[in-house]
Design an enzyme around this catalytic site. Structure first.
Site, PDB file in Angstrom:
ATOM      1  N   HIS A  45      70.714  18.362 -25.796  1.00  0.00           N
ATOM      2  CA  HIS A  45      70.422  16.931 -25.931  1.00  0.00           C
ATOM      3  C   HIS A  45      68.950  16.678 -26.256  1.00  0.00           C
ATOM      4  O   HIS A  45      68.092  17.552 -26.118  1.00  0.00           O
ATOM      5  CB  HIS A  45      70.797  16.187 -24.649  1.00  0.00           C
ATOM      6  N   ARG A  89      72.197  11.617 -20.704  1.00  0.00           N
ATOM      7  CA  ARG A  89      71.387  12.166 -21.793  1.00  0.00           C
ATOM      8  C   ARG A  89      72.210  13.048 -22.729  1.00  0.00           C
ATOM      9  O   ARG A  89      71.910  13.147 -23.918  1.00  0.00           O
ATOM     10  CB  ARG A  89      70.183  12.928 -21.234  1.00  0.00           C
ATOM     11  N   GLU A 128      73.741  20.085 -16.411  1.00  0.00           N
ATOM     12  CA  GLU A 128      72.608  20.996 -16.266  1.00  0.00           C
ATOM     13  C   GLU A 128      72.686  21.711 -14.915  1.00  0.00           C
ATOM     14  O   GLU A 128      73.335  21.220 -13.984  1.00  0.00           O
ATOM     15  CB  GLU A 128      71.307  20.193 -16.378  1.00  0.00           C
ATOM     16  N   HIS A 151      73.098  20.763 -22.133  1.00  0.00           N
ATOM     17  CA  HIS A 151      71.762  20.845 -21.550  1.00  0.00           C
ATOM     18  C   HIS A 151      71.163  22.225 -21.800  1.00  0.00           C
ATOM     19  O   HIS A 151      71.875  23.163 -22.193  1.00  0.00           O
ATOM     20  CB  HIS A 151      71.835  20.557 -20.057  1.00  0.00           C
TER      21      HIS A 151
END
Length: 267
Positions: free
Chosen positions: A26, A78, A105, A201
Site C-alpha cells: 500500500h 490503508r 500487517e 502491507h
C-alpha cells in the site's frame, strides 16, 4: 520420427498457458510519515500515499497492460484504500475486493505508535533491527498502557478474528504462518486463471515473497518492499510452477532508492 518429436515439443511450448499475480504494498500511511511502528493500528493513507498510488502504482500497471479479476486486501484502511484507488483509475471499480484479516500487517506489539529512531536510541539499533527484521524475534506484547491498545483491540474491523487468534505481538515467522492459508487460496485462483492483485502491507508482502519464491528464513530478513511498486509473478498453469524471477515494475533507480529507505530505521 525425430521430426515429429521435435514438432510435438515445439507445439507443447506454444500451448503453454501462463497467468500473472501482482503483489503490491500500500501507499505511505500517516504513521510512515512520522516513522512510527504501525502494525494493527488502522492508520489511513497520507496525502503522499495517495499520490504514490496515483503516480507510481497505476502508471506501472497501465504500461504493462495488467488487468484484474479480483483484488485481495487486508481489513486495514490503508490497504483497502490503495486497492480502491487503483481499481478506480484503471476504470475497473467493479472488480471485487476480498478483505481478509489474515493479510493485516504484522502486529508490532508494544512498539505500536512509537517512533523507530527514538526506540533505537533507547534500546540500540541492533535490537530495533532485530524486532523489525528478525525472523523469530517477537516485540514486547502490547500493554493496556499503550495509547493504541483499546483502539486496536476494540476495532470492529477485527471481528472476524477467531477467538484465541488475536495477536498481541508477532514475529516475521508468525506473520508468514498467518498468511500461508490465504496464499494457498490465492494460488488456486491464479492457477485457475483468475488475474489477482494483492494489495497488502510491507511484512505481508515479504511473507508472500517467501512463500512464492521459496526464500530461506535468513534471506527473507534482508528483503525490503517499497510502497506502491507492483511486483509481478508469472506462473505456468500446466505445472503450477513459477516462471522466472519476480519483476518490479517502474523506474529502477526510484525502486532502488525507496527500497534502501524502507530498510533503514530512519530519523
Amino acid at each position: 520420427m525425430v521430426f515429429f518429436k521435435f514438432l510435438k515439443s515445439r507445439l507443447s511450448q506454444f500451448m503453454t498457458k501462463t497467468n500473472r499475480l501482482v503483489v503490491l504494498r500500500h501507499g505511505e500511511s500517516d504513521f510512515n510519515i512520522e516513522n512510527k511502528f504501525c502494525g494493527w493500528h488502522d492508520a489511513p493513507l497520507s496525502d503522499f500515499g495517495v499520490q504514490e498510488a496515483l503516480t507510481v502504482a497505476i502508471p506501472a500497471l497501465e504500461q504493462s497492460q495488467l488487468e484484474f479479476d479480483v483484488v485481495y486486501s487486508s481489513v486495514l484502511s490503508r490497504s483497502r484504500q490503495t486497492a480502491e484507488l487503483i481499481l478506480s483509475k484503471l476504470n475497473c471499480a467493479y472488480v471485487p475486493i476480498k478483505e481478509d484479516w489474515r493479510l493485516c500487517e504484522r502486529h508490532y506489539g508494544n512498539l505500536t505508535g512509537f517512533n523507530k529512531r527514538k526506540i533505537a536510541d533507547r534500546y540500540g539499533e541492533a535490537q530495533v533491527q532485530a524486532w523489525r527484521r528478525g525472523y523469530d524475534c517477537v516485540p514486547p506484547p502490547i500493554e493496556e498502557s499503550n495509547r493504541y491498545y483499546y483502539t486496536i483491540c476494540s476495532n470492529p474491523i477485527f471481528d472476524e478474528v477467531p477467538p484465541g487468534q488475536f495477536p498481541l505481538a508477532e514475529s516475521l515467522h508468525m506473520c508468514v504462518d498467518r498468511v500461508e492459508p490465504v496464499w494457498k487460496e490465492v494460488k488456486r485462483e491464479v492457477l485457475q486463471g483468475s488475474r489477482v492483485l494483492m494489495c497488502v502491507h510491507g511484512t505481508v508482502a515479504r511473507a508472500l515473497v517467501q512463500h512464492i519464491e521459496g526464500i530461506s528464513n535468513d534471506d527473507i530478513e534482508k528483503v525490503n518492499i517499497p510502497n506502491c511498486v507492483p511486483r509481478v509473478y508469472e506462473f505456468d498453469l500446466n505445472t503450477g510452477g513459477l516462471i522466472g524471477s519476480a519483476i518490479n515494475l517502474g523506474d529502477q533507480e526510484y525502486i532502488r532508492r525507496k527500497t534502501a529507505q524502507v530498510a533503514a530505521i530512519g530519523d
